[in-house]
Design a protein around this motif. Structure first.
Motif, PDB file in Angstrom:
ATOM      1  N   LEU A  42       1.155  -1.019  -0.164  1.00  0.00           N
ATOM      2  CA  LEU A  42       0.257  -0.174   0.005  1.00  0.00           C
ATOM      3  C   LEU A  42       0.524   1.550  -0.251  1.00  0.00           C
ATOM      4  N   ARG A  43       0.121   1.865  -0.586  1.00  0.00           N
ATOM      5  CA  ARG A  43       0.447   3.537  -0.452  1.00  0.00           C
ATOM      6  C   ARG A  43      -0.005   4.646  -0.227  1.00  0.00           C
ATOM      7  N   PHE A  44       0.903   5.985   0.927  1.00  0.00           N
ATOM      8  CA  PHE A  44      -0.113   6.374   1.128  1.00  0.00           C
ATOM      9  C   PHE A  44       0.210   8.104   1.278  1.00  0.00           C
ATOM     10  N   ARG A  45      -1.154   9.242  -0.072  1.00  0.00           N
ATOM     11  CA  ARG A  45      -0.658  10.129   0.131  1.00  0.00           C
ATOM     12  C   ARG A  45      -1.643  11.311   0.516  1.00  0.00           C
ATOM     13  N   ILE A  60      -5.263   6.156  -0.641  1.00  0.00           N
ATOM     14  CA  ILE A  60      -4.794   4.979  -0.730  1.00  0.00           C
ATOM     15  C   ILE A  60      -4.209   4.316  -1.971  1.00  0.00           C
ATOM     16  N   GLN A  61      -3.024   3.820  -2.140  1.00  0.00           N
ATOM     17  CA  GLN A  61      -2.822   2.864  -3.703  1.00  0.00           C
ATOM     18  C   GLN A  61      -3.096   2.030  -3.281  1.00  0.00           C
ATOM     19  N   GLU A  65      -4.075   1.243  -7.696  1.00  0.00           N
ATOM     20  CA  GLU A  65      -4.820   1.729  -8.454  1.00  0.00           C
ATOM     21  C   GLU A  65      -5.654   3.338  -6.737  1.00  0.00           C
ATOM     22  N   TRP A  66      -5.728   4.072  -7.018  1.00  0.00           N
ATOM     23  CA  TRP A  66      -5.413   5.439  -5.602  1.00  0.00           C
ATOM     24  C   TRP A  66      -6.924   5.330  -5.214  1.00  0.00           C
ATOM     25  N   GLY A  67      -7.296   5.208  -4.556  1.00  0.00           N
ATOM     26  CA  GLY A  67      -8.382   5.364  -3.681  1.00  0.00           C
ATOM     27  C   GLY A  67      -8.538   6.487  -2.561  1.00  0.00           C
ATOM     28  N   THR A  68      -9.499   6.689  -1.581  1.00  0.00           N
ATOM     29  CA  THR A  68     -10.216   7.539  -0.781  1.00  0.00           C
ATOM     30  C   THR A  68     -10.350   6.901   0.276  1.00  0.00           C
ATOM     31  N   ILE A  69     -11.158   7.554   1.685  1.00  0.00           N
ATOM     32  CA  ILE A  69     -11.009   6.457   2.780  1.00  0.00           C
ATOM     33  C   ILE A  69     -12.502   7.572   3.136  1.00  0.00           C
ATOM     34  N   CYS A  70     -13.876   6.848   3.162  1.00  0.00           N
ATOM     35  CA  CYS A  70     -14.585   7.302   3.511  1.00  0.00           C
ATOM     36  C   CYS A  70     -15.372   7.779   5.175  1.00  0.00           C
ATOM     37  N   ASP A  71     -15.530   9.393   5.502  1.00  0.00           N
ATOM     38  CA  ASP A  71     -15.659   9.743   6.241  1.00  0.00           C
ATOM     39  C   ASP A  71     -16.553   9.366   7.830  1.00  0.00           C
ATOM     40  N   ASP A  72     -17.435   8.075   7.342  1.00  0.00           N
ATOM     41  CA  ASP A  72     -18.521   7.905   7.934  1.00  0.00           C
ATOM     42  C   ASP A  72     -17.854   6.485   9.049  1.00  0.00           C
ATOM     43  N   TYR A 100     -10.409  19.201   1.935  1.00  0.00           N
ATOM     44  CA  TYR A 100     -10.294  19.208   1.176  1.00  0.00           C
ATOM     45  C   TYR A 100     -10.568  19.247  -0.769  1.00  0.00           C
ATOM     46  N   GLY A 101     -11.729  18.988  -0.572  1.00  0.00           N
ATOM     47  CA  GLY A 101     -11.959  18.656  -2.189  1.00  0.00           C
ATOM     48  C   GLY A 101     -12.709  17.219  -2.671  1.00  0.00           C
ATOM     49  N   PRO A 102     -13.452  17.209  -3.030  1.00  0.00           N
ATOM     50  CA  PRO A 102     -13.700  15.597  -3.484  1.00  0.00           C
ATOM     51  C   PRO A 102     -12.505  14.620  -4.249  1.00  0.00           C
ATOM     52  N   GLY A 103     -11.967  13.392  -4.377  1.00  0.00           N
ATOM     53  CA  GLY A 103     -11.065  12.663  -4.749  1.00  0.00           C
ATOM     54  C   GLY A 103     -11.546  11.782  -5.587  1.00  0.00           C
ATOM     55  N   THR A 104     -10.775  11.605  -6.722  1.00  0.00           N
ATOM     56  CA  THR A 104     -11.604  10.426  -7.314  1.00  0.00           C
ATOM     57  C   THR A 104     -11.271   8.787  -7.662  1.00  0.00           C
ATOM     58  N   GLY A 105     -11.776   8.227  -8.333  1.00  0.00           N
ATOM     59  CA  GLY A 105     -11.615   6.274  -8.627  1.00  0.00           C
ATOM     60  C   GLY A 105     -12.347   6.121  -7.193  1.00  0.00           C
ATOM     61  N   ARG A 106     -11.710   5.196  -6.503  1.00  0.00           N
ATOM     62  CA  ARG A 106     -12.230   4.083  -5.595  1.00  0.00           C
ATOM     63  C   ARG A 106     -12.804   4.593  -4.237  1.00  0.00           C
ATOM     64  N   ILE A 107     -12.745   4.553  -3.447  1.00  0.00           N
ATOM     65  CA  ILE A 107     -13.126   4.440  -2.556  1.00  0.00           C
ATOM     66  C   ILE A 107     -12.920   3.430  -1.702  1.00  0.00           C
ATOM     67  N   TRP A 108     -11.798   2.858  -1.342  1.00  0.00           N
ATOM     68  CA  TRP A 108     -11.279   1.816  -0.651  1.00  0.00           C
ATOM     69  C   TRP A 108     -11.228   1.752   0.716  1.00  0.00           C
TER      70      TRP A 108
END
Length: 753
Positions: A42-45, A60-61, A65-72, A100-108
């Motif tokens: 995994l990679r983080f940014r 997280i990659q 594939e890069w994706g985000t984390i849901c705040d729930d 910080y703005g919506p991301g793109t791609g998967r929500i991991w």
């Protein structure tokens, strides 16, 4: 990681980098080894804008594939784990709703649950990789402590300062810096770059650029400046230019989204023949900095607002509600974006939007949903000018209510108040700074008459949201050397931005109870409940009953009858009662809980239950001029969850001395056939009246909005029958509709009860 030198970037490359999220979000090339904790593979940014190098949207990659984390269910403990993954020692905070703005791609990851001690995010519980019911408007972010883990290799973190980005913008007065009243509305535009604050070259500077800058700083509009004065002044001052070629369209939410160019390190001639860019911003009505501006704004004829915000913990944020056909309703979040949110913010006198919120992030509304699929260009003066779709109840639900968070001017109000002695930063004894004769000094507030409304203003000024409690005694928060009481008689309406806007005694301090133990304190919270009465049910269930006195002993004991009942010929005769059901919903973001603890609840033997609040509702019959002719009151017979929305579980039940309250998304139903669910109208003469019901009338429990606690109905009584109609929440109608309602009560009756 090898730092990227500024001169290796062309201006077009820098521009492309700033405008392209993939540049801001991609890790710099590195041949070094990956961090080998528990997250191998995994990679983080950190990504998004505007932000500092140690904060941002977490990405997280996984599997390339890069994706985000849901705040729930996201917590500070999860932020600690992620900050360590990113190479920082710990987290100082976290953000929700795609700050910080919506991301793109998967929500991991969704429903991420960490204890905070995990070595890797893979050790935390979640719904599983890629299993999420969120949208990117719910992307989580972290704010890490700006301190690196020893020996951490930096391959996972984006160092934004290597890719020149406008992190902050400010206005600096050309003269009198540090002595001007806040907010600062006119001066030189300065941007914060990695090397410090720099000016912007005014060559090609336009009104569109000024519009964007003013919006970022919390101002709705801009005006022309005296360019000749500032150019003359510029000739006598030294300047450090860092930016030029700024070209905004005018609809951007941040200067980084405009076309712009940075000066390179080896540029010796900067802004030849030019001068620093200057802007003059026009503050909204809440922030007019001088009396002249206030008078000028007040002199302009202003119609009633057609847009408002509800349910926000801070000024300039909340659920968007619009006025249509004299009735307030919400906006569906379909296609809701920053352009539409910025139009709302500027229309309300704030700056551009920080965030466009979806999914009822500011609580669910009730009643009509007026608009959907709003598509604004960002140049409209009103949300109603934007193309939109009128919808029906089947098209959208209140779980999709749109909200906004706006940019606000910096007033420095939070620097004039602080809390001391509390167990956390959200509670303590209130201390305020005053500037009386002599130097500025800190002092305490007299606790006399200090209540929920005053505490709400204090928490708002502190930037800590709502008030859970306003405390008149704070001996248990003794904080030491501050002992002087400098403010007394504080009386707030609850809408003020700071305590100095509330009425108070001024320099004549009068305190009934002296000593530091009787000074004001608060407990603040980011969330609060919001109670709302189902007005249609009152209208549908209202009827008259002549009830025999021998059946009213318990009601008399609890003071639920008119005073004339005391002299009645008990147990003979009867009382005439106007009965109705009340269904009270909690639409806020926190459960409604009694202020008093269980140890102080009062047992009522007659009815066989505990009262957790002295008075929960007031029931009144009023004449057209507001005179009260009959009244009833209701202690909280028992606050419990009678029913809830489909996805909400009941938490509170009165049986067996259970916990009392109303859960978010649930309602408490008091049927028309229970004791005290009435108004004793035995002594009321025939005529036209107003039926009024007020929930939480003494503000015992804090709510996010008290303006919707009152319900009114037209009623006409002929001595035998009563007509009840036009029931509505107090703030559900326009001001003009409310005036018409109170002017002609009972005149349009069409229902006989």
């Amino acid at each position: 990681m090898r730092p990227v030198s500024v001169w290796q970037w062309s201006p077009w490359g820098l521009l492309l980098c700033l405008l392209c999220s993939s540049c801001l979000g991609s890790p710099s090339p590195s041949t070094g080894p990956e961090k080998k904790a528990g997250s191998q593979g995994l990679r983080f940014r950190l990504a998004g804008f505007p932000r500092k190098p140690y904060e941002g949207r977490v990405e997280i990659q996984r599997a390339g594939e890069w994706g985000t984390i849901c705040d729930d269910d996201f917590t500070l403990q999860a932020a600690h784990v992620l900050c360590r993954e990113l190479g920082f020692t710990e987290a100082t905070g976290w953000t929700h709703s795609a700050k910080y703005g919506p991301g793109t791609g998967r929500i991991w990851l969704d429903n991420l649950s960490c204890s905070g001690t995990e070595q890797s995010v893979t050790e935390c519980a979640s719904r599983g990789w890629g299993n999420s019911d969120c949208t990117h408007d719910e992307d989580a972010g972290v704010i890490c402590k700006d301190q690196r883990l020893p020996g951490f290799w930096d391959s996972n973190v984006i160092e934004v300062e290597h890719h020149l980005q406008v992190e902050e913008v400010r206005i600096r007065p050309a003269v009198g810096w540090g002595r001007r009243p806040l907010p600062v509305t006119e001066g030189l535009v300065e941007v914060r770059l990695p090397d410090g604050w720099s000016q912007v070259c005014d060559k090609g500077w336009s009104a569109h650029n000024s519009h964007v800058v003013c919006g970022m700083l919390g101002f709705p509009s801009e005006k022309r400046v005296n360019a000749a004065f500032y150019r003359l002044l510029a000739q006598r001052q030294q300047h450090s230019f860092g930016l030029h070629g700024v070209a905004c369209v005018g609809t951007e939410a941040h200067l980084s989204l405009c076309s712009l160019e940075f000066y390179r390190a080896n540029d010796t001639a900067r802004c030849p023949g030019g001068a620093p860019a200057v802007v003059s911003c026009v503050p909204g009505p809440l922030y007019a900095a001088s009396s002249g501006q206030k008078k000028q704004q007040q002199s302009k004829p202003q119609g009633e607002a057609r847009v408002r915000l509800k349910g926000g913990a801070h000024p300039g944020e909340g659920r968007v509600e619009v006025l249509k056909a004299s009735t307030w309703g919400t906006v569906c979040d379909r296609k809701w974006d920053l352009h539409a949110a910025s139009v709302v913010c500027r229309e309300l006198g704030f700056g551009s939007a920080q965030a466009a919120l979806s999914g009822a992030r500011m609580g669910q509304g009730m009643g009509a949903i007026h608009l959907s699929e709003v598509r604004c260009s960002g140049q409209e003066l009103s949300l109603w000018k934007c193309p939109h779709k009128n919808i029906t109840a089947e098209d959208c639900s209140h779980s999709q209510d749109a909200g906004v968070r706006c940019n606000l001017p910096y007033t420095g109000a939070e620097t004039r108040i602080r809390l001391s002695g509390g167990r956390s930063q959200h509670e303590g004894r209130v201390e305020v700074q005053i500037g009386g004769p002599g130097p500025l000094r800190w002092g305490l507030i007299c606790g006399d008459d200090w209540g929920t409304l005053e505490a709400m203003v204090a928490c708002r000024q502190l930037g800590l949201g709502y008030a859970n409690h306003g405390l008149q005694e704070t001996w248990y928060w003794d904080s030491g050397n501050i002992t002087e009481v400098v403010m007394s008689g504080v009386r707030c309406t609850g809408t003020e931005l700071s305590l100095d806007q509330c009425a108070h005694h001024g320099t004549h301090i009068t305190c009934k109870r002296t000593g530091t133990r009787f000074t004001a304190g608060v407990i603040c919270s980011e969330t609060a409940s919001d109670l709302l009465l189902h007005s249609a049910l009152v209208q549908e269930t209202a009827y008259i009953e002549d009830r025999p006195l021998h059946m009213l002993y318990c009601a008399a004991e609890e003071n639920c009858l008119a005073s004339s009942a005391r002299s009645a010929n008990w147990p003979y005769g009867h009382r005439r009662l106007l009965r109705f059901s009340s269904q009270i919903h909690n639409l806020g973001r926190a459960d409604f809980r009694p202020k008093a603890g269980r140890h102080s609840w009062v047992w009522h033997e007659c009815h066989g239950h505990y009262h957790s609040m002295d008075i929960f509702t007031h029931y009144d019959i009023l004449t057209p001029n507001g005179t009260k002719v009959a009244e009833g009151h209701k202690a909280s017979f028992c606050l419990e969850d009678t029913e809830c929305q489909e996805d909400v579980s009941k938490r509170y039940e009165c049986a067996n001395f259970g916990e009392q309250g109303i859960t978010v998304g649930c309602w408490d139903l008091y049927r028309h056939d229970i004791d005290c669910q009435w108004i004793d109208i035995t002594d009321v003469k025939p005529g036209n009246y107003i039926l009024q019901v007020v929930i939480n009338p003494n503000f015992e429990v804090a709510e996010s909005d008290f303006t919707n606690n009152a319900m009114k109905c037209n009623c006409k009584y002929d001595g035998h029958r009563i007509w009840v109609h036009n029931c509505h929440i107090g703030d559900a109608f326009s001001e003009e509709a409310n005036r018409r309602f109170e002017r002609y009560p009972g005149q349009t009756s069409n229902q006989i009860i």
